[in-house]
Design an enzyme around this catalytic site. Structure first.
Site, short mmCIF file in Angstrom:
data_model
loop_
_atom_site.label_atom_id
_atom_site.label_comp_id
_atom_site.label_asym_id
_atom_site.label_seq_id
_atom_site.Cartn_x
_atom_site.Cartn_y
_atom_site.Cartn_z
N LYS A 48 -13.09 17.57 30.68
CA LYS A 48 -12.76 17.83 32.08
C LYS A 48 -12.76 19.33 32.36
O LYS A 48 -13.29 19.79 33.39
CB LYS A 48 -11.38 17.25 32.41
N GLN A 92 -2.16 13.00 31.96
CA GLN A 92 -3.01 12.38 30.93
C GLN A 92 -2.23 11.36 30.11
O GLN A 92 -1.13 11.64 29.63
CB GLN A 92 -3.58 13.48 30.02
N ASP A 115 -6.35 10.33 39.87
CA ASP A 115 -6.65 9.31 38.86
C ASP A 115 -6.65 7.92 39.46
O ASP A 115 -7.17 6.97 38.88
CB ASP A 115 -5.63 9.37 37.71
#
Length: 268
Positions: A48, A92, A115
């Site tokens: 990312k 995450q 997300d």
């Protein structure tokens, strides 16, 4: 179907141009919150960051202690929710033991939840979104066709099924309790198969007679003897099969950027 590596490269060139024209008065910024040292997470986060650097997008990688408690993590989430300089952020996964993942997901304000994990998030979660955008851009015919999804996770399987239903596909979700006979029947009548279970080479070419025009999207990824393997054996007898690696992972990272751009224009 266009090769995924080439497709992502072309899309990133367009995104890079868009980002270069954004006004300095309203910066675009993402924060990546990481609370683990999981090798897969590290690789994903590094990927990312590589994308963000390449695209000229401002980012902050907030690496927190692995022994952080739930309240402290919620405090970080709330601070980012209220920080007007942050366009969107992710936490995450996985999270350390003792921290309720659902509580953290639901604590992220929907408009910043790029997300797409919060039930109220306006964005489709990144993996299903990446797959869907890729299929759309490659002129895949969804209408009235048969889709089979193997796996029912909240991150991939369930949102993927919902997204494909919205494209007027006939959608069947299979799982660990589905018999081989039933799985064989549905696979052999499918125009689109999405496999997301994390079991290396679970789907073997000799086990099924796929439709000639079938498209297989292999989401699962496992590391075996240092090699990355998908859920599907390579070279299935289908029209297109996404590779592992350099397949769905690239689409997922791309979709996160697309959600970030949506967040930038949220409410405007």
């Amino acid at each position: 179907m266009e090769e995924i590596v080439e497709y992502v490269k072309n899309k990133k060139e367009k995104i890079k141009e868009i980002v270069s024209k954004l006004p300095f008065s309203k910066p675009l910024k993402i924060v990546i919150v990481q609370v683990n040292d999981d090798p897969a997470s590290n690789a994903y986060v590094n990927g990312k960051i590589k994308d963000l650097t390449e695209l000229g997008i401002s980012y902050q990688h907030l690496k927190l202690r692995n022994d952080i408690d739930e309240k402290s993590l919620l405090d970080v989430v709330n601070r980012l929710n209220n920080d007007d300089t942050v366009t969107g952020f992710i936490v995450q996964l996985p999270l350390p033991k003792g921290i309720n993942e659902e509580k953290i997901k639901n604590a992220i304000t929907p408009k910043k939840d790029i997300d797409g994990f919060n039930p109220l998030s306006p964005y489709l979660s990144a993996t299903p979104k990446g797959i869907l955008e890729y299929l759309k851009d490659n002129k895949f015919n969804f209408d009235g066709k048969n889709a089979v999804i193997l796996g029912r996770s909240d991150i991939v399987g369930k949102p993927m099924a919902k997204a494909l239903l919205s494209m007027n596909m006939n959608v069947v979700t299979l799982h660990s309790h589905t018999s081989y006979e039933d799985r064989k029947f549905y696979f052999e009548h499918a125009d689109l198969i999405v496999v997301a279970i994390g079991k290396p080479y679970f789907i073997k070419n000799n086990d099924y007679k796929f439709k000639d025009n079938a498209v297989v999207i292999d989401v699962g990824i496992s590391r075996v003897d240092g090699k990355l393997l998908g859920d599907c054996e390579p070279s299935l007898s289908v029209a297109f099969q996404s590779p592992v690696p350099k397949g769905v992972g690239l689409l997922t990272r791309l979709a996160l950027i697309l959600n970030l751009l949506e967040a930038y224009n949220y409410g405007f």
